[in-house]
Enzyme design. Structure first.
Site, PDB file in Angstrom:
ATOM      1  N   TYR A   1      20.755 111.098 -56.445  1.00  0.00           N
ATOM      2  CA  TYR A   1      21.975 110.440 -55.924  1.00  0.00           C
ATOM      3  C   TYR A   1      22.623 109.371 -56.295  1.00  0.00           C
ATOM      4  O   TYR A   1      22.355 108.365 -56.726  1.00  0.00           O
ATOM      5  CB  TYR A   1      21.355 109.987 -54.429  1.00  0.00           C
ATOM      6  CG  TYR A   1      22.113 109.955 -54.100  1.00  0.00           C
ATOM      7  CD1 TYR A   1      23.316 111.000 -53.027  1.00  0.00           C
ATOM      8  CD2 TYR A   1      23.275 108.304 -53.206  1.00  0.00           C
ATOM      9  CE1 TYR A   1      24.293 110.086 -52.407  1.00  0.00           C
ATOM     10  CE2 TYR A   1      24.065 107.598 -52.879  1.00  0.00           C
ATOM     11  CZ  TYR A   1      24.900 108.830 -52.318  1.00  0.00           C
ATOM     12  OH  TYR A   1      25.986 108.637 -51.610  1.00  0.00           O
TER      13      TYR A   1
ATOM     14  N   ARG B   1      28.930 113.706 -49.439  1.00  0.00           N
ATOM     15  CA  ARG B   1      30.629 112.795 -50.676  1.00  0.00           C
ATOM     16  C   ARG B   1      31.131 113.868 -51.450  1.00  0.00           C
ATOM     17  O   ARG B   1      30.892 114.731 -51.597  1.00  0.00           O
ATOM     18  CB  ARG B   1      29.894 111.760 -51.998  1.00  0.00           C
ATOM     19  CG  ARG B   1      29.077 110.742 -50.971  1.00  0.00           C
ATOM     20  CD  ARG B   1      30.276 109.424 -50.746  1.00  0.00           C
ATOM     21  NE  ARG B   1      28.716 108.821 -50.365  1.00  0.00           N
ATOM     22  CZ  ARG B   1      29.493 107.189 -50.298  1.00  0.00           C
ATOM     23  NH1 ARG B   1      30.686 107.145 -50.576  1.00  0.00           N
ATOM     24  NH2 ARG B   1      28.968 106.391 -49.595  1.00  0.00           N
TER      25      ARG B   1
ATOM     26  N   CYS C   1      33.262 102.083 -44.375  1.00  0.00           N
ATOM     27  CA  CYS C   1      34.061 101.718 -43.663  1.00  0.00           C
ATOM     28  C   CYS C   1      34.969 102.249 -43.606  1.00  0.00           C
ATOM     29  O   CYS C   1      35.914 100.538 -43.231  1.00  0.00           O
ATOM     30  CB  CYS C   1      33.364  99.914 -43.411  1.00  0.00           C
ATOM     31  SG  CYS C   1      32.050  99.850 -42.670  1.00  0.00           S
TER      32      CYS C   1
ATOM     33  N   ASP D   1      37.555 101.564 -53.869  1.00  0.00           N
ATOM     34  CA  ASP D   1      35.767 101.405 -53.967  1.00  0.00           C
ATOM     35  C   ASP D   1      35.514  99.768 -54.729  1.00  0.00           C
ATOM     36  O   ASP D   1      34.819  98.974 -54.217  1.00  0.00           O
ATOM     37  CB  ASP D   1      35.114 101.940 -55.217  1.00  0.00           C
ATOM     38  CG  ASP D   1      33.019 102.082 -53.912  1.00  0.00           C
ATOM     39  OD1 ASP D   1      33.284 100.672 -53.340  1.00  0.00           O
ATOM     40  OD2 ASP D   1      32.502 101.845 -55.133  1.00  0.00           O
TER      41      ASP D   1
ATOM     42  N   HIS E   1      33.865  94.590 -54.994  1.00  0.00           N
ATOM     43  CA  HIS E   1      34.148  95.322 -53.555  1.00  0.00           C
ATOM     44  C   HIS E   1      34.769  95.851 -52.875  1.00  0.00           C
ATOM     45  O   HIS E   1      35.124  96.383 -52.026  1.00  0.00           O
ATOM     46  CB  HIS E   1      32.555  95.272 -52.753  1.00  0.00           C
ATOM     47  CG  HIS E   1      31.802  96.832 -52.454  1.00  0.00           C
ATOM     48  ND1 HIS E   1      30.592  97.355 -51.429  1.00  0.00           N
ATOM     49  CD2 HIS E   1      32.265  98.259 -52.748  1.00  0.00           C
ATOM     50  CE1 HIS E   1      31.082  98.654 -51.154  1.00  0.00           C
ATOM     51  NE2 HIS E   1      31.573  99.012 -51.775  1.00  0.00           N
TER      52      HIS E   1
ATOM     53  N   LYS F   1      28.034 101.488 -58.968  1.00  0.00           N
ATOM     54  CA  LYS F   1      27.761  99.677 -58.598  1.00  0.00           C
ATOM     55  C   LYS F   1      26.957  99.494 -59.406  1.00  0.00           C
ATOM     56  O   LYS F   1      26.564  97.982 -59.193  1.00  0.00           O
ATOM     57  CB  LYS F   1      26.840 100.327 -57.024  1.00  0.00           C
ATOM     58  CG  LYS F   1      27.084 101.048 -56.206  1.00  0.00           C
ATOM     59  CD  LYS F   1      29.053 100.320 -55.194  1.00  0.00           C
ATOM     60  CE  LYS F   1      29.304 101.467 -54.577  1.00  0.00           C
ATOM     61  NZ  LYS F   1      30.386 100.967 -53.601  1.00  0.00           N
TER      62      LYS F   1
ATOM     63  N   ARG G   1      21.736 105.494 -51.094  1.00  0.00           N
ATOM     64  CA  ARG G   1      21.862 103.874 -52.156  1.00  0.00           C
ATOM     65  C   ARG G   1      20.172 103.539 -51.736  1.00  0.00           C
ATOM     66  O   ARG G   1      19.925 103.342 -50.270  1.00  0.00           O
ATOM     67  CB  ARG G   1      22.453 103.622 -52.385  1.00  0.00           C
ATOM     68  CG  ARG G   1      23.248 102.979 -53.491  1.00  0.00           C
ATOM     69  CD  ARG G   1      24.319 102.128 -53.885  1.00  0.00           C
ATOM     70  NE  ARG G   1      25.276 101.887 -52.429  1.00  0.00           N
ATOM     71  CZ  ARG G   1      25.131 101.098 -51.903  1.00  0.00           C
ATOM     72  NH1 ARG G   1      24.305 100.307 -51.932  1.00  0.00           N
ATOM     73  NH2 ARG G   1      25.838 101.224 -50.670  1.00  0.00           N
TER      74      ARG G   1
ATOM     75  N   SER H   1      30.380  99.514 -47.451  1.00  0.00           N
ATOM     76  CA  SER H   1      30.273 100.958 -47.667  1.00  0.00           C
ATOM     77  C   SER H   1      30.779 102.111 -46.679  1.00  0.00           C
ATOM     78  O   SER H   1      29.673 101.367 -45.392  1.00  0.00           O
ATOM     79  CB  SER H   1      29.207 101.877 -48.494  1.00  0.00           C
ATOM     80  OG  SER H   1      28.651 100.661 -50.164  1.00  0.00           O
TER      81      SER H   1
HETATM   82  O1  SAT Z   1      26.548 105.956 -53.676  1.00  0.00           O
HETATM   83  S1  SAT Z   1      27.502 104.470 -53.787  1.00  0.00           S
HETATM   84  O2  SAT Z   1      26.392 103.743 -53.822  1.00  0.00           O
HETATM   85  O3  SAT Z   1      28.566 105.064 -55.218  1.00  0.00           O
HETATM   86  C1  SAT Z   1      28.745 104.597 -52.519  1.00  0.00           C
HETATM   87  C2  SAT Z   1      28.886 104.040 -52.069  1.00  0.00           C
HETATM   88  O4  SAT Z   1      27.243 103.689 -51.030  1.00  0.00           O
HETATM   89  O5  SAT Z   1      29.320 102.636 -51.818  1.00  0.00           O
HETATM   90 MN    MN Z   2      31.306 101.476 -52.367  1.00  0.00          MN
END
Ligand code: SAT
Ligand code: MN
Length: 591
Positions: free
Chosen positions: A202, A375, A255, A282, A231, A211, A74, A253
């Site tokens: 991405y 991922r 963690c 998430d 979140h 998000k 991101r 994110s």
């Molecule tokens: O790429 S995402 O934003 O979906 C994954 C994340 O950063 O939690």
């Molecule tokens: Mn996340």
């Protein structure tokens, strides 16, 4: 558009017409959610190299994708909240005037789909047709996005049926364009229910249900409508008598949300019959139930998890989830058997392999094979520990909310806030050392309130105000805690073993919620007495645990100074109650 349209909704059709006039695709294809159509798209993506089909005996239904090398996370610096008034986006968000933003991006979208297909993805966040579901339509020129959305959300004509003639859907437009970093924009128009994303391919930048919608737009809607988009993972702990208690937990994110959500109980609990069930990893949408408790649903339908570090010890459930119907992004391709690999999967990196960039790679040169933010996109229903409430539109009642940061020193292993207001304060001062999930330096401490810093679709101070308001409205609110699995010793090594062992901390949290254990009062809140933490079967000394629970007033006073700076940066909408909390904390710390 032709008569074969799966909806007559004129808001939908007019909007698609308008977007198609701007982007000028050669064709428009409606995604219907069928396996047949998905399969055709997979085949097409394989023929162009967008996807690589993996070994179908070992990894049935699995594919590999590589993003452009400048497009791997991101991009918070290129993410904007475009409210009419700048103050409504707040100081923490980037802002562009909506008129100007539409004009600027229209130029980038102009003809961006020429010679391509525009895919129309009708999707639902939440169970289609349920009271708490919200619908979106994403227009995209990327098959990768279509296939990911098919896993991450509920897609198909039933979404259009449920929407009917209503204008109430989130309009998402995505074009890869030239993947030009300089002109990459992830823009949200909460006042128009609109998301525009351009020049990225991405994950979080382009899977607009995640998000962009389920956090940024949804947080804005939640404030208007009296609920919360957070979140947070959601997990259930089943007791030997069959009762299940649910916890939701916010971590930045990368963690360990996915790991915590799918944890395997340590032997000591397993023997007694405890189990852990995953509801989400998430995002949680939370609302007040008729029984006066806070109820959570996971609006997603799959997991977009970090691959590196996932293995049969750290997260066997996640690993099992990725064994079929999974899209891997930016991991290592093992050319000998067409499988995938990443750092931390096992100690046997493949010899004949390509790295995430698609270059010939061999671990002996010391470079990383998988991108640190690589991922897997996997279906929730593949998860061995998926909760049977996953598809329940009512969701699950939350007993405890847990905030967590990645702090080497300051925060103890766990502490409990003293009230909802104090818990909101604890969330607001969350801080974490940065990870690879967002572009930028890794390991720098930054404030990440409620793990929502990049995801609040309006002013952060107002967001805290909404938390306080919700607290007043929930008759029987969850208790609020803070954990830190990441304290390090003088050699920089993690002290707490983490992973499944984190359940020991969750059990203390639940015991506190039920009033079953006493706790030590400290300036920051309640901390466990070591005797109340189950340490049986753990190779950590009681003295060490004492140390993990220690609250160092000097470090905290430094932190208070940092918090003041951060509050000042958030600006004049920080609720007075939070300043009261901060001043009281400072006093208790002995200043
Ligand atoms: O790429 S995402 O934003 O979906 C994954 C994340 O950063 O939690
Ligand atoms: Mn996340």
């Amino acid at each position: 558009m032709s008569a074969t349209m799966p909806t007559k909704n004129r808001y939908v059709l007019n909007w698609i017409d308008e977007m198609a006039k701007m982007t000028r695709p050669e064709k428009i294809l409606w995604i219907d959610g069928t396996e047949k159509q998905a399969d055709e798209l997979r085949r097409e993506a394989c023929s162009t190299g967008e996807l690589t089909k993996l070994n179908q005996d070992l990894l049935p239904g699995c594919y590999l994708h590589r993003t452009a090398i400048n497009d791997v996370a991101r991009v918070e610096g290129r993410t904007f909240i475009c409210t009419r008034k700048k103050e409504d986006a707040g100081n923490i968000n980037n802002w562009i005037d909506p008129k100007e933003c539409y004009a600027r991006l229209s130029k980038l979208y102009d003809g961006a789909m020429e010679g391509k297909t525009m895919y129309v993805i009708p999707y639902s966040m939440g169970i289609v047709g349920s009271d708490f579901a919200k619908y979106g339509i994403e227009l995209t020129d990327s098959i990768y996005v279509v296939l990911n959305m098919l896993i991450m959300t509920r897609v198909g004509n039933d979404v259009l049926d449920a929407l009917g003639d209503d204008p109430g859907f989130i309009k998402g437009l995505h074009a890869k364009a030239q993947l030009d970093e300089e002109n990459r924009y992830i823009c949200h128009f909460p006042e128009d229910n609109t998301i525009w994303s351009v020049n990225s391919g991405y994950g979080g930048n382009v899977l607009l249900g995640k998000k962009c919608f389920a956090l940024r737009i949804a947080s804005y809607l939640g404030r208007k409508e009296g609920w919360m988009a957070e979140h947070m993972l959601i997990l259930g702990i089943e007791f030997p008598d069959g009762e299940i208690k649910y916890i939701s937990a916010a971590f930045p994110s990368a963690c360990g949300k996915t790991n915590l959500a799918m944890l395997i109980p340590p032997e000591i609990y397993r023997k007694k019959g405890f189990k852990v069930w995953t509801v989400g990893d998430d995002i949680a949408w939370l609302r007040i139930g008729r029984d006066g408790r806070l109820w959570a649903v996971n609006p997603e339908n799959g997991f977009f998890g970090v691959a590196p570090g996932t293995n049969d010890k750290s997260n066997p459930n996640a690993l099992a989830t990725t064994k079929k119907n999974t899209i891997f992004t930016n991991v290592v391709e093992n050319l000998d058997n067409e499988t995938v690999w990443w750092e931390g999967l096992d100690k046997n990196p493949p010899k004949n392999a390509l790295n995430w960039k698609g270059e010939k790679w061999d671990a002996t040169d010391g470079s990383k094979g998988a991108h640190p933010n690589s991922r897997f996109t996997a279906m929730a229903t593949n998860c061995p520990c998926l909760s049977d409430k996953f598809n329940d539109p009512a969701g699950v009642p939350i007993t405890a909310i847990v905030f967590g940061g990645r702090r080497a020193r300051t925060a103890p292993l766990v502490y409990q806030s003293t009230s909802w207001q104090n818990g909101t304060f604890v969330g607001s001062i969350m801080a974490s050392e940065t990870t690879a999930a967002a572009a930028g330096a890794v390991g720098v401490v930054r404030r990440d309130p409620m793990a929502m810093r990049p995801f609040v679709g309006y002013d952060m101070g107002d967001y805290w105000g909404h938390w306080l308001e919700m607290g007043k409205m929930i008759p029987n609110p969850p208790k609020i805690f803070h954990v830190n699995w990441f304290r390090t010793d003088d050699n920089g090594q993690f002290i707490w073993p983490g992973y499944g062992e984190n359940m020991r901390v969750l059990m203390w949290i639940l015991a506190r919620c039920e009033g079953k254990v006493e706790a030590k009062e400290t300036p920051i809140g309640y901390v466990p007495f070591v005797k109340d933490l189950e340490l049986d079967g753990l190779d950590v000394d009681e003295k060490v645990v004492e140390g993990l629970l220690d609250v160092d007033a000097k470090l905290w006073l430094d932190d208070v100074a940092g918090i003041r700076e951060f509050y000042a940066q958030v600006g004049n909408r920080v609720p007075a109650e939070l300043y009261d909390e901060l001043n009281a904390l400072e006093k208790r710390l002995g200043k």
